[in-house]
Motif scaffolding. Structure first.
Motif, PDB file in Angstrom:
ATOM      1  N   MET A   1      -0.397   1.277 -13.447  1.00  8.64           N
ATOM      2  CA  MET A   1       0.533   2.413 -13.219  1.00  8.64           C
ATOM      3  C   MET A   1      -0.185   3.540 -12.420  1.00  8.64           C
ATOM      4  O   MET A   1       0.421   4.003 -11.556  1.00  8.64           O
ATOM      5  N   ASN A   2      -1.186   3.643 -12.944  1.00  7.85           N
ATOM      6  CA  ASN A   2      -2.112   4.680 -12.478  1.00  7.85           C
ATOM      7  C   ASN A   2      -2.617   4.562 -11.020  1.00  7.85           C
ATOM      8  O   ASN A   2      -2.414   5.518 -10.351  1.00  7.85           O
ATOM      9  N   GLN A  62      -0.373   5.977  -4.538  1.00  8.87           N
ATOM     10  CA  GLN A  62      -0.187   5.626  -3.288  1.00  8.87           C
ATOM     11  C   GLN A  62       1.006   6.799  -2.914  1.00  8.87           C
ATOM     12  O   GLN A  62       1.402   7.622  -3.723  1.00  8.87           O
ATOM     13  N   TYR A  63       1.191   6.636  -1.559  1.00  7.72           N
ATOM     14  CA  TYR A  63       2.002   7.602  -1.042  1.00  7.72           C
ATOM     15  C   TYR A  63       3.374   7.075  -0.284  1.00  7.72           C
ATOM     16  O   TYR A  63       3.156   5.629   0.113  1.00  7.72           O
ATOM     17  N   PRO A  64       4.489   7.585  -0.326  1.00 13.32           N
ATOM     18  CA  PRO A  64       5.636   7.041   0.328  1.00 13.32           C
ATOM     19  C   PRO A  64       5.299   6.780   1.958  1.00 13.32           C
ATOM     20  O   PRO A  64       4.939   8.054   2.121  1.00 13.32           O
ATOM     21  N   LEU A  65       5.885   5.970   2.655  1.00 10.87           N
ATOM     22  CA  LEU A  65       5.812   5.970   4.013  1.00 10.87           C
ATOM     23  C   LEU A  65       7.169   6.574   4.552  1.00 10.87           C
ATOM     24  O   LEU A  65       8.242   5.969   4.415  1.00 10.87           O
ATOM     25  N   GLY A  69       0.835  -1.490   0.077  1.00  9.97           N
ATOM     26  CA  GLY A  69       0.041  -0.019  -0.049  1.00  9.97           C
ATOM     27  C   GLY A  69       0.707   1.369   0.164  1.00  9.97           C
ATOM     28  O   GLY A  69       0.278   2.290  -0.002  1.00  9.97           O
ATOM     29  N   PHE A  70       2.252   1.083  -0.098  1.00 13.50           N
ATOM     30  CA  PHE A  70       2.955   2.494   0.013  1.00 13.50           C
ATOM     31  C   PHE A  70       3.925   2.354  -1.447  1.00 13.50           C
ATOM     32  O   PHE A  70       4.318   1.271  -1.877  1.00 13.50           O
ATOM     33  N   LEU A  71       4.303   3.389  -1.968  1.00 15.04           N
ATOM     34  CA  LEU A  71       5.223   3.565  -2.882  1.00 15.04           C
ATOM     35  C   LEU A  71       6.605   2.798  -2.519  1.00 15.04           C
ATOM     36  O   LEU A  71       7.250   2.167  -3.188  1.00 15.04           O
TER      37      LEU A  71
END
Length: 685
Positions: A135-136, A141-144, A85-87
């Protein structure tokens, strides 16, 4: 006697504590702002540069979703499952003086990493192509980004243990760093950026070189035939001064500019100390899923190039042996050696490579220090006070470069004061302290030699772990130290006590230990020296000092806390070491009692003169020569178990709480006294 007076709190105490806390926070904030001055947060912490390096250091292999997306970036769709769930997961590590900026840097890094991450994924895709759904969704997602709190050991070392708690992909280390190697997680360093103009530094160095050449021409007459025998290239190279450029890490961002400016002056050849290359082992994903490219033997390969026993092809080297489809040779194929994934030879060399460093900065292996002049770029040279990180780095540089095989001379330049010193050893420690650097350095070496003499009488030695590093150099030094202690008949223990700042109170509980050996980064060792002088009751040595105490090396003026130097000195001195690739516990157990060519087994019983007692002493180590057990009365059977720690415990007056089971009479519980300390209800006349 009247009872004590009871003071009631009207809330003023809480208000005073809150005010004190606010003052401490303000002081901490001012300390952080003074560290970077008026430089903006984006510039000082190099947000854009660090974010790009973080993205590049991520695992982009096909074992990860981002790697599969990058590989399939030119396709319209790909079946990719997001991992968690995170980049990515990025750990930010700050020293105490920069912790006030942590929250702001965290937000800036999150946006910068998202931008760099998207650019990386879309870099190989056509501009007219439609972004795939996978990819979209992935880019939504966001980085942790999380901030590491209290470090396990020192703030100078990347804290791999804490970062692994949240499965960090990369550690971003801010501020001062010892540059210790890491193996499990890649590290991106940001030492802080500032504006520096090196023109004055280059001018001062050029002027000093010109003056030095004039003095040499006046004092030394050169033979005419020697001049004629020199070619133009030889003459040009002889005119240039060789400089070894070392520096405080806060000048790392602009040190390349100084190197370029010095080389453009045409008067010097510069060798620059660099940040050591990280020696990363197999990542977590590779361990769980297997390597991406595996050489297959005896069939089952995905490609013809990696399958050496397919379709009757002849032998191809793979792993430790070779085989073919022929039954006679195929039976020789050892499945454990040949048919298992083997690391590439280049990977093995890179993983087991131990860099040669001075003050944490890597220099070439074939560099001859005696041909160079060391130039140190730094502002603080007060090595007698180990309160500053930069001083500990300079201390290790001077200890190494002033040795008989060290550099020709020691120069230093302070960008803050624009001052060049051509003899740092004769320079005062500070404007308020007239003591010269050489006196402080000599005092340090005399103290270390005194502790070595005390350690020669030690029989029980403990290895003190002062780092979270799991690198090959650290493991090999651990194995080497333990093996040498046991090969001389002494008892070895291993302690891990956490932060070294509070280790003295813990180590004092082990009175049976005669000596400690600290295996840590150079910065932690130098900081521990002052505490050891004030608080430790037994010697705390470095691995090099232990070699001198055990008789493996003479006190010949060479001094280094660098693991690479010790291993290279062993090779130069002809001291053989067992090649332990993994340096694991099992390998230690099998080699701990083995013979060592470097140990002086024939002179173990020879007494030595102790400078501590002032008389000849006998070595207290047990004999290590091979004994015919069958010739002994017990004929090799264990008839008595002896433990030095147990024997020492018997001699102690206090041996801890004793249960005394069956020896103490059991009594029923009774009601005791009731009341407060000043009055238990008993009236006394």
């Amino acid at each position: 006697m009247s009872p004590p007076r009871i003071m009631f709190d009207d809330g003023s105490r809480i208000m005073e504590e809150a005010a004190a806390a606010n003052e401490d926070a303000a002081a901490h904030q001012s300390s952080s702002s003074s560290e970077r001055g008026n430089i903006s947060t984006e510039v000082y912490y190099e947000i854009d540069r660090v974010a790009k390096e973080v993205v590049e250091k991520l695992d982009w292999s096909t074992n990860t979703s981002r790697g599969r997306l990058l590989l399939a970036s030119n396709t319209t769709e790909s079946n990719v499952n997001d991992e968690d769930g995170f980049l990515c997961r990025v750990a930010l590590q700050f020293p105490d003086e920069l912790l006030a900026d942590a929250s702001e840097v965290s937000w800036l890094m999150e946006h910068a990493i998202m931008s760099a991450y998207k650019s990386k994924l879309l870099s190989q895709q056509d501009a007219t192509a439609v972004i795939s759904t996978s990819m979209n969704n992935h880019l939504q997602q966001y980085p942790l980004i999380f901030i590491l709190g209290d470090t396990t050991y020192g703030s100078c070392c990347p804290d791999e243990v804490s970062a692994n708690h949240l499965n960090a992909n990369v550690i971003v280390h801010y501020g001062y760093a010892c540059l210790a190697p890491t193996e499990s997680i890649p590290v991106v360093y940001s030492f802080g950026a500032s504006n520096n103009n090196w023109k004055e530094c280059v001018d001062l160095i050029s002027r000093e070189i010109d003056n030095k050449r004039k003095q040499e021409e006046e004092c030394v007459d050169k033979a005419l035939d020697e001049k004629l025998s020199l070619t133009d290239d030889d003459a040009d190279s002889k005119k240039k001064t060789k400089l070894l450029l070392l520096y405080e890490v806060k000048y790392h961002h602009c040190i390349d500019d100084l190197k370029l400016a010095l080389e453009q002056s045409g008067k010097v050849d510069v060798v620059l100390g660099t940040v050591p290359k990280q020696q990363l082992s197999v990542s977590r994903n590779e361990l769980s899923q297997g390597r991406g490219s595996v050489s297959n033997c005896c069939g089952g390969g995905e490609s013809e190039e990696t399958d050496c026993c397919n379709d009757g092809k002849t032998t191809t080297d793979c792993g430790k042996t070779s085989c073919s489809n022929d039954d006679a040779t195929k039976n020789d194929c050892n499945e454990g050696d040949c048919c298992m994934p083997a690391p590439l030879e280049s990977e093995q060399k890179e993983r087991f490579y131990i860099p040669r460093t001075i003050g944490g900065l890597e220099i070439p292996n074939d560099l001859k220090l005696s041909e160079y002049t060391m130039l140190y770029i730094g502002d603080d040279i007060d090595i007698d006070s180990i309160n500053s990180n930069s001083r500990t780095r300079l201390l290790h540089i001077l200890l190494r470069c002033q040795a008989p095989d060290g550099t020709q001379s020691l120069w230093s330049y302070s960008p803050l004061n624009s001052h060049l010193s051509t003899d740092i050893l004769d320079s005062p420690l500070s404007p308020t302290n007239d003591t010269v650097v050489s006196s402080a350095l000599s005092r340090t070496l005399r103290r270390r030699y005194f502790l070595i003499q005390k350690a020669k009488l030690a029989t029980t030695i403990a290895i003190l772990i002062g780092s979270t590093s799991t690198s090959y150099s650290f493991r090999r030094m651990m194995a080497r130290t333990r093996r040498r202690i046991q090969s001389t008949g002494r008892t070895a223990y291993t302690f891990a006590v956490g932060k070294l700042a509070s280790a003295s109170s813990k180590l004092a509980n082990f009175a049976e230990i005669d000596c400690f050996v600290l295996i840590a980064c150079g910065e932690s060792i130098a900081k521990f020296w002052k505490m050891e002088r004030d608080e430790m009751l037994v010697p705390v040595l470095t691995p090099m000092e232990l070699d001198v105490a055990l008789g493996y090396r003479a006190w010949d003026g060479r001094y280094s806390c660098d693991f690479g130097d010790l291993i290279r000195w062993d090779e130069d001195d002809g001291i053989a070491e067992d090649d332990l690739d993994d340096c694991d516990v099992d390998a230690l157990d099998h080699t701990a009692g083995g013979d060592d060519e470097g140990s002086n087994s024939s002179n173990e019983d020879q007494p030595f003169f102790s400078m501590i007692s002032g008389k000849y002493e006998q070595s207290r180590a047990a004999a290590t020569t091979d004994t015919n057990l069958q010739a002994l009365p017990g004929k090799g059977q264990m008839i008595e178990y002896s433990s030095e720690a147990a024997e020492f415990l018997k001699k102690r007056e206090y041996q801890g709480l004793e249960a005394n089971v069956g020896q103490t009479e059991a009594k029923a519980a009774v009601l005791g006294q009731v009341g407060i300390a000043s009055d238990y209800g008993e009236k006394t006349n």
